[in-house]
Design a protein around this motif. Structure first.
Motif, mmCIF file in Angstrom:
data_model
loop_
_atom_site.group_PDB
_atom_site.id
_atom_site.type_symbol
_atom_site.label_atom_id
_atom_site.label_comp_id
_atom_site.label_asym_id
_atom_site.label_seq_id
_atom_site.Cartn_x
_atom_site.Cartn_y
_atom_site.Cartn_z
ATOM 1 N N TYR A 18 -28.674 -35.642 92.196
ATOM 2 C CA TYR A 18 -28.151 -36.818 91.511
ATOM 3 C C TYR A 18 -28.049 -36.589 90.015
ATOM 4 O O TYR A 18 -27.239 -37.211 89.348
ATOM 5 N N ASP A 19 -28.855 -35.686 89.444
ATOM 6 C CA ASP A 19 -28.701 -35.296 88.037
ATOM 7 C C ASP A 19 -29.062 -33.823 87.902
ATOM 8 O O ASP A 19 -30.199 -33.471 87.587
ATOM 9 N N ILE A 20 -28.104 -32.985 88.139
ATOM 10 C CA ILE A 20 -28.353 -31.548 88.166
ATOM 11 C C ILE A 20 -28.748 -31.000 86.800
ATOM 12 O O ILE A 20 -29.393 -29.970 86.703
ATOM 13 N N SER A 21 -28.423 -31.724 85.743
ATOM 14 C CA SER A 21 -28.802 -31.275 84.398
ATOM 15 C C SER A 21 -30.311 -31.340 84.176
ATOM 16 O O SER A 21 -30.832 -30.738 83.252
ATOM 17 N N LYS A 22 -31.029 -32.055 85.035
ATOM 18 C CA LYS A 22 -32.481 -32.173 84.919
ATOM 19 C C LYS A 22 -33.230 -31.204 85.831
ATOM 20 O O LYS A 22 -34.427 -31.334 86.020
ATOM 21 N N THR A 23 -32.515 -30.240 86.407
ATOM 22 C CA THR A 23 -33.157 -29.283 87.299
ATOM 23 C C THR A 23 -33.307 -27.934 86.615
ATOM 24 O O THR A 23 -32.542 -27.582 85.729
ATOM 25 N N SER A 24 -34.280 -27.191 87.050
ATOM 26 C CA SER A 24 -34.478 -25.839 86.545
ATOM 27 C C SER A 24 -33.488 -24.924 87.249
ATOM 28 O O SER A 24 -33.416 -24.893 88.479
ATOM 29 N N THR A 25 -32.728 -24.176 86.472
ATOM 30 C CA THR A 25 -31.731 -23.289 87.070
ATOM 31 C C THR A 25 -32.374 -22.077 87.742
ATOM 32 O O THR A 25 -31.704 -21.373 88.495
ATOM 33 N N ALA A 26 -33.654 -21.842 87.526
ATOM 34 C CA ALA A 26 -34.334 -20.712 88.158
ATOM 35 C C ALA A 26 -34.315 -20.810 89.683
ATOM 36 O O ALA A 26 -34.307 -19.795 90.375
ATOM 37 N N ILE A 27 -34.273 -22.012 90.227
ATOM 38 C CA ILE A 27 -34.281 -22.210 91.677
ATOM 39 C C ILE A 27 -32.999 -21.712 92.326
ATOM 40 O O ILE A 27 -32.966 -21.428 93.522
ATOM 41 N N ASN B 126 -29.096 -19.358 96.198
ATOM 42 C CA ASN B 126 -27.972 -18.447 96.389
ATOM 43 C C ASN B 126 -28.234 -17.452 97.518
ATOM 44 O O ASN B 126 -27.343 -17.135 98.302
ATOM 45 N N HIS B 127 -29.463 -16.976 97.605
ATOM 46 C CA HIS B 127 -29.837 -16.057 98.684
ATOM 47 C C HIS B 127 -29.682 -16.764 100.036
ATOM 48 O O HIS B 127 -29.154 -16.196 100.996
ATOM 49 N N ARG C 155 -21.184 -24.181 88.072
ATOM 50 C CA ARG C 155 -21.172 -23.323 89.253
ATOM 51 C C ARG C 155 -21.042 -21.859 88.856
ATOM 52 O O ARG C 155 -21.782 -21.011 89.337
ATOM 53 N N HIS C 156 -20.128 -21.567 87.944
ATOM 54 C CA HIS C 156 -19.940 -20.184 87.503
ATOM 55 C C HIS C 156 -21.111 -19.676 86.670
ATOM 56 O O HIS C 156 -21.521 -18.520 86.819
ATOM 57 N N ALA C 157 -21.652 -20.516 85.819
ATOM 58 C CA ALA C 157 -22.784 -20.100 84.975
ATOM 59 C C ALA C 157 -24.002 -19.715 85.817
ATOM 60 O O ALA C 157 -24.782 -18.849 85.432
ATOM 61 N N ASN C 158 -24.146 -20.356 86.968
ATOM 62 C CA ASN C 158 -25.287 -20.091 87.851
ATOM 63 C C ASN C 158 -24.908 -19.269 89.077
ATOM 64 O O ASN C 158 -25.721 -19.108 89.980
ATOM 65 N N GLN C 159 -23.685 -18.761 89.083
ATOM 66 C CA GLN C 159 -23.169 -17.907 90.165
ATOM 67 C C GLN C 159 -23.379 -18.540 91.535
ATOM 68 O O GLN C 159 -23.827 -17.885 92.478
#
Length: 118
Positions: free
Chosen positions: A19-28, A33-34, A62-66
């Motif tokens: 609901y607010d992807i900007s508040k998530t850690s991109t490390a996950i 992706n795996h 999407r592209h920034a996080n592949q």
């Protein structure tokens, strides 16, 4: 509106819900992706639903996080009703929820396949 398409899909559909992807850690996203790579290799649909951005912003994220899946826009109330965690994954089959996980607790694809994808 793609709701009916995904709800009537013969196979399984995995939905990442944010609901607010900007508040998530991109490390996950490395773990996700795996998981998505295994879904794609086994013919499973995996899509993203978000309420925090549209169009070019979604594509840039999407592209920034592949991320190897498409994002669709969805109302934030529907997303929080579907799953309480801000980044969660739901498994659907013909519109029926088979399982849901907080993204941090997502099991391996092999475990999901063994339990839910028989």
């Amino acid at each position: 509106d793609y709701t009916e398409d995904f709800f009537n899909e013969e196979g399984n559909v995995f939905m990442l819900m944010a609901y607010d992807i900007s508040k998530t850690s991109t490390a996950i996203f490395e773990k996700i992706n795996h998981f998505v790579d295994h879904c794609n290799a086994n013919g499973q649909y995996f899509i993203g639903l978000n309420a925090s951005f549209l169009g070019n912003k979604a594509e840039a994220f999407r592209h920034a996080n592949q991320l190897p899946f498409e994002f669709y826009n969805c109302d934030d109330v529907a997303l929080t009703t579907g799953i309480r965690s801000n980044l969660g994954i739901i498994l659907l089959k013909k519109g029926v929820i088979l399982a849901k996980w907080n993204a941090n607790d997502l099991p391996s694809y092999e475990d999901v396949k063994e339990i839910y994808l028989k």
